[in-house]
Design a protein around this motif. Structure first.
Motif, PDB file in Angstrom:
ATOM      1  N   GLU A  84       0.836  -1.206   0.000  1.00 33.48           N
ATOM      2  CA  GLU A  84       0.000   0.000   0.000  1.00 33.48           C
ATOM      3  C   GLU A  84       0.869   1.254   0.000  1.00 33.48           C
ATOM      4  O   GLU A  84       0.594   2.212  -0.714  1.00 33.48           O
ATOM      5  N   TYR A  85       1.917   1.236   0.806  1.00 34.00           N
ATOM      6  CA  TYR A  85       2.820   2.388   0.868  1.00 34.00           C
ATOM      7  C   TYR A  85       3.511   2.587  -0.485  1.00 34.00           C
ATOM      8  O   TYR A  85       3.621   3.713  -0.978  1.00 34.00           O
ATOM      9  N   THR A  86       3.947   1.487  -1.078  1.00 33.05           N
ATOM     10  CA  THR A  86       4.633   1.567  -2.373  1.00 33.05           C
ATOM     11  C   THR A  86       3.697   2.107  -3.455  1.00 33.05           C
ATOM     12  O   THR A  86       4.107   2.929  -4.282  1.00 33.05           O
ATOM     13  N   GLN A  87       2.452   1.672  -3.449  1.00 38.27           N
ATOM     14  CA  GLN A  87       1.492   2.175  -4.433  1.00 38.27           C
ATOM     15  C   GLN A  87       1.267   3.676  -4.257  1.00 38.27           C
ATOM     16  O   GLN A  87       1.177   4.408  -5.244  1.00 38.27           O
ATOM     17  N   GLY A  88       1.193   4.111  -3.014  1.00 38.32           N
ATOM     18  CA  GLY A  88       1.047   5.544  -2.763  1.00 38.32           C
ATOM     19  C   GLY A  88       2.232   6.324  -3.288  1.00 38.32           C
ATOM     20  O   GLY A  88       2.083   7.392  -3.887  1.00 38.32           O
ATOM     21  N   ARG A  89       3.424   5.805  -3.080  1.00 37.29           N
ATOM     22  CA  ARG A  89       4.635   6.472  -3.565  1.00 37.29           C
ATOM     23  C   ARG A  89       4.662   6.470  -5.092  1.00 37.29           C
ATOM     24  O   ARG A  89       5.073   7.458  -5.712  1.00 37.29           O
ATOM     25  N   GLU A  90       4.227   5.372  -5.718  1.00 37.77           N
ATOM     26  CA  GLU A  90       4.196   5.311  -7.188  1.00 37.77           C
ATOM     27  C   GLU A  90       3.245   6.362  -7.751  1.00 37.77           C
ATOM     28  O   GLU A  90       3.546   7.005  -8.764  1.00 37.77           O
ATOM     29  N   ALA A  92       2.442   9.175  -6.324  1.00 41.96           N
ATOM     30  CA  ALA A  92       3.070  10.485  -6.123  1.00 41.96           C
ATOM     31  C   ALA A  92       4.129  10.737  -7.191  1.00 41.96           C
ATOM     32  O   ALA A  92       4.238  11.843  -7.734  1.00 41.96           O
ATOM     33  N   VAL A  93       4.924   9.715  -7.502  1.00 38.32           N
ATOM     34  CA  VAL A  93       5.970   9.865  -8.524  1.00 38.32           C
ATOM     35  C   VAL A  93       5.334  10.118  -9.893  1.00 38.32           C
ATOM     36  O   VAL A  93       5.799  10.968 -10.657  1.00 38.32           O
TER      37      VAL A  93
END
Length: 167
Positions: A84-90, A92-93
């Protein structure tokens, strides 16, 4: 002769106390290891333990598999949170990349405009500035004339309306 409800209350209290004492005694017996074999290996023992709400602790491979299952579930939860955190960062990027694309396009347009202005000779720019200033001066003169005409017309209308008695 005693009342029947009183006798029934005494009997139910005695049964409750006996069950409670049996539960404690059996739990102690299982924990100490004396009655553990009976409660683990016999069907009747497992049913009695389940009926009394006594949880039999696992030993050997069963305990290891249970611990492994619990650890696996916790690990799955951690991996889910990381995803979930990685998807949020993706996301944002991706948003930043799209903003960067827009800004790059605007930068390119500004560079083209600057390049076009650099090619204009200085004499032409000065002539353009003079034309704009003349137009502004003419506009100012026109504004003053229109203001004065408005004052004269308003005064004339007021005089006419006073003579007619409407004001």
């Amino acid at each position: 002769m005693p009342d029947m409800t009183f006798v029934l209350a005494l009997v139910s209290a005695a049964i409750g106390i006996l069950l409670s004492l049996m539960n404690v005694a059996l739990s102690q017996s299982i924990k100490s290891g004396t009655g553990e074999k009976f409660f683990r290996e016999t069907r009747a023992g497992r049913q009695i333990a389940r009926a009394l709400g006594i949880e039999l602790s696992l030993t050997g491979p069963e305990a290891l598999f249970k611990e492994l299952s619990v650890a696996s579930q916790k690990m799955d939860e951690v991996v889910k949170q990381i995803q979930e955190y990685t998807q949020g960062r993706e996301l944002a990027v991706a948003k930043l990349e799209s903003q960067l694309g827009v800004l790059s396009q605007q930068e390119q347009e500004m560079k083209e405009r600057i390049q076009g202005l650099q090619n204009v000779p200085l004499v032409a720019a000065e002539y353009f500035a003079q034309l704009v200033n003349k137009g502004e001066k003419r506009s100012a003169l026109r504004d003053y004339v229109l203001f004065l005409m408005g004052v004269v017309v308003t005064s004339g209308v007021e005089v006419v309306l006073r003579k007619m008695g409407w004001v």
